[in-house]
Design a protein around this motif. Structure first.
Motif, mmCIF file in Angstrom:
data_model
loop_
_atom_site.group_PDB
_atom_site.id
_atom_site.type_symbol
_atom_site.label_atom_id
_atom_site.label_comp_id
_atom_site.label_asym_id
_atom_site.label_seq_id
_atom_site.Cartn_x
_atom_site.Cartn_y
_atom_site.Cartn_z
ATOM 1 N N GLY A 39 -7.624 13.174 2.484
ATOM 2 C CA GLY A 39 -6.806 12.471 1.222
ATOM 3 C C GLY A 39 -6.132 11.222 1.763
ATOM 4 O O GLY A 39 -5.936 10.057 1.065
ATOM 5 N N PHE A 40 -5.130 11.458 2.655
ATOM 6 C CA PHE A 40 -4.250 10.277 3.270
ATOM 7 C C PHE A 40 -5.103 9.245 3.715
ATOM 8 O O PHE A 40 -4.850 7.954 3.787
ATOM 9 C CB PHE A 40 -3.236 10.980 4.194
ATOM 10 C CG PHE A 40 -2.493 9.997 4.785
ATOM 11 C CD1 PHE A 40 -1.268 9.728 4.189
ATOM 12 C CD2 PHE A 40 -2.649 9.603 6.226
ATOM 13 C CE1 PHE A 40 -0.577 8.660 4.738
ATOM 14 C CE2 PHE A 40 -1.967 8.708 6.702
ATOM 15 C CZ PHE A 40 -0.783 8.150 6.266
ATOM 16 N N LEU A 42 -8.296 8.436 3.216
ATOM 17 C CA LEU A 42 -8.881 7.747 2.212
ATOM 18 C C LEU A 42 -7.851 6.779 1.813
ATOM 19 O O LEU A 42 -8.390 5.576 1.360
ATOM 20 C CB LEU A 42 -9.702 8.742 1.298
ATOM 21 C CG LEU A 42 -10.910 9.442 1.817
ATOM 22 C CD1 LEU A 42 -11.575 10.484 0.607
ATOM 23 C CD2 LEU A 42 -11.974 8.473 1.918
ATOM 24 N N SER A 43 -6.659 7.146 1.243
ATOM 25 C CA SER A 43 -5.687 6.291 0.631
ATOM 26 C C SER A 43 -5.376 5.263 1.671
ATOM 27 O O SER A 43 -5.262 4.059 1.229
ATOM 28 C CB SER A 43 -4.602 7.093 0.179
ATOM 29 O OG SER A 43 -4.798 8.069 -0.736
ATOM 30 N N PHE A 60 -11.522 3.962 -2.837
ATOM 31 C CA PHE A 60 -10.806 4.903 -1.728
ATOM 32 C C PHE A 60 -9.501 5.259 -2.170
ATOM 33 O O PHE A 60 -9.320 6.464 -1.742
ATOM 34 C CB PHE A 60 -10.681 3.992 -0.371
ATOM 35 C CG PHE A 60 -11.958 4.051 0.418
ATOM 36 C CD1 PHE A 60 -12.205 4.946 1.500
ATOM 37 C CD2 PHE A 60 -13.147 3.292 0.000
ATOM 38 C CE1 PHE A 60 -13.166 4.934 2.145
ATOM 39 C CE2 PHE A 60 -14.058 3.154 0.927
ATOM 40 C CZ PHE A 60 -14.373 3.935 1.809
ATOM 41 N N TYR A 61 -8.572 4.601 -2.668
ATOM 42 C CA TYR A 61 -7.319 5.058 -3.209
ATOM 43 C C TYR A 61 -7.497 6.188 -4.040
ATOM 44 O O TYR A 61 -6.825 7.105 -4.120
ATOM 45 C CB TYR A 61 -6.635 3.965 -3.875
ATOM 46 C CG TYR A 61 -5.270 4.316 -4.057
ATOM 47 C CD1 TYR A 61 -4.038 4.405 -3.233
ATOM 48 C CD2 TYR A 61 -4.792 4.436 -5.412
ATOM 49 C CE1 TYR A 61 -2.738 4.841 -3.615
ATOM 50 C CE2 TYR A 61 -3.675 4.745 -5.892
ATOM 51 C CZ TYR A 61 -2.683 4.942 -5.019
ATOM 52 O OH TYR A 61 -1.397 5.156 -5.119
ATOM 53 N N GLY A 64 -8.775 9.087 -2.523
ATOM 54 C CA GLY A 64 -7.598 9.916 -1.735
ATOM 55 C C GLY A 64 -6.837 10.632 -2.507
ATOM 56 O O GLY A 64 -6.325 11.724 -2.089
ATOM 57 N N ASN A 65 -6.356 10.225 -3.622
ATOM 58 C CA ASN A 65 -5.452 10.921 -4.432
ATOM 59 C C ASN A 65 -6.132 12.194 -5.091
ATOM 60 O O ASN A 65 -5.521 13.359 -5.034
ATOM 61 C CB ASN A 65 -5.168 9.952 -5.772
ATOM 62 C CG ASN A 65 -3.905 8.717 -5.460
ATOM 63 O OD1 ASN A 65 -3.305 9.111 -4.380
ATOM 64 N ND2 ASN A 65 -3.892 8.028 -6.134
ATOM 65 N N SER A 68 -6.043 14.520 -2.009
ATOM 66 C CA SER A 68 -4.792 15.224 -2.058
ATOM 67 C C SER A 68 -4.429 16.228 -3.052
ATOM 68 O O SER A 68 -3.787 17.582 -2.732
ATOM 69 C CB SER A 68 -3.563 14.067 -1.911
ATOM 70 O OG SER A 68 -3.895 13.289 -0.925
#
Length: 128
Positions: A39-40, A42-43, A60-61, A64-65, A68
């Motif tokens: 997740g990190f 991807l963000s 991607f953001y 990522g969330n 996570s």
């Protein structure tokens, strides 16, 4: 360590109720770390795309969330995670986070509105 085990649902009863896969505590910690790191990453990649491609940034953001958030399911179990997310004091924030995640993806992928996608990403960040 005992507090972490209790918070994460490390006792036997919660493993049978909340975690149908019956992962060991160590396996759940490893899965949490792996999911959280993905997740990190991807963000972070999304942030790198901010000035290059707004659509990729938004996708991607948001992914990522989502990763996570999913990582904590390995600690507590999905049922306990949902109960806590939709608790009396948290359900409004949870709904806003999920709403803005969906709207971010819609704005980036279907509506092709880059500015709107950025606004929804910011609101997603604020709601978290």
């Amino acid at each position: 360590m005992k507090n972490l085990t209790n918070i994460a649902g490390g006792d036997e009863e919660s493993q049978t109720i909340d975690n149908p896969f019956k992962m060991s505590f160590t396996s759940r910690i490893k899965a949490f770390i792996a999911c959280f790191v993905i997740g990190f990453v991807l963000s972070f990649l999304g942030s790198c795309f901010l000035f290059i491609n707004t659509t990729l940034f938004a996708v991607f953001y948001t992914l990522g969330n989502v990763m996570s958030l999913m990582s904590t399911c390995f600690l507590m179990g999905p049922l306990k995670q949902m109960k806590r997310m939709f608790a009396e004091k948290r359900w409004i924030a949870t709904l806003f986070v999920l709403l803005f995640m969906g709207l971010t993806l819609c704005a980036a992928l279907w509506w092709q509105k880059k500015i709107l996608a950025l606004v929804f990403c910011f609101l997603q960040f604020v709601a978290l």
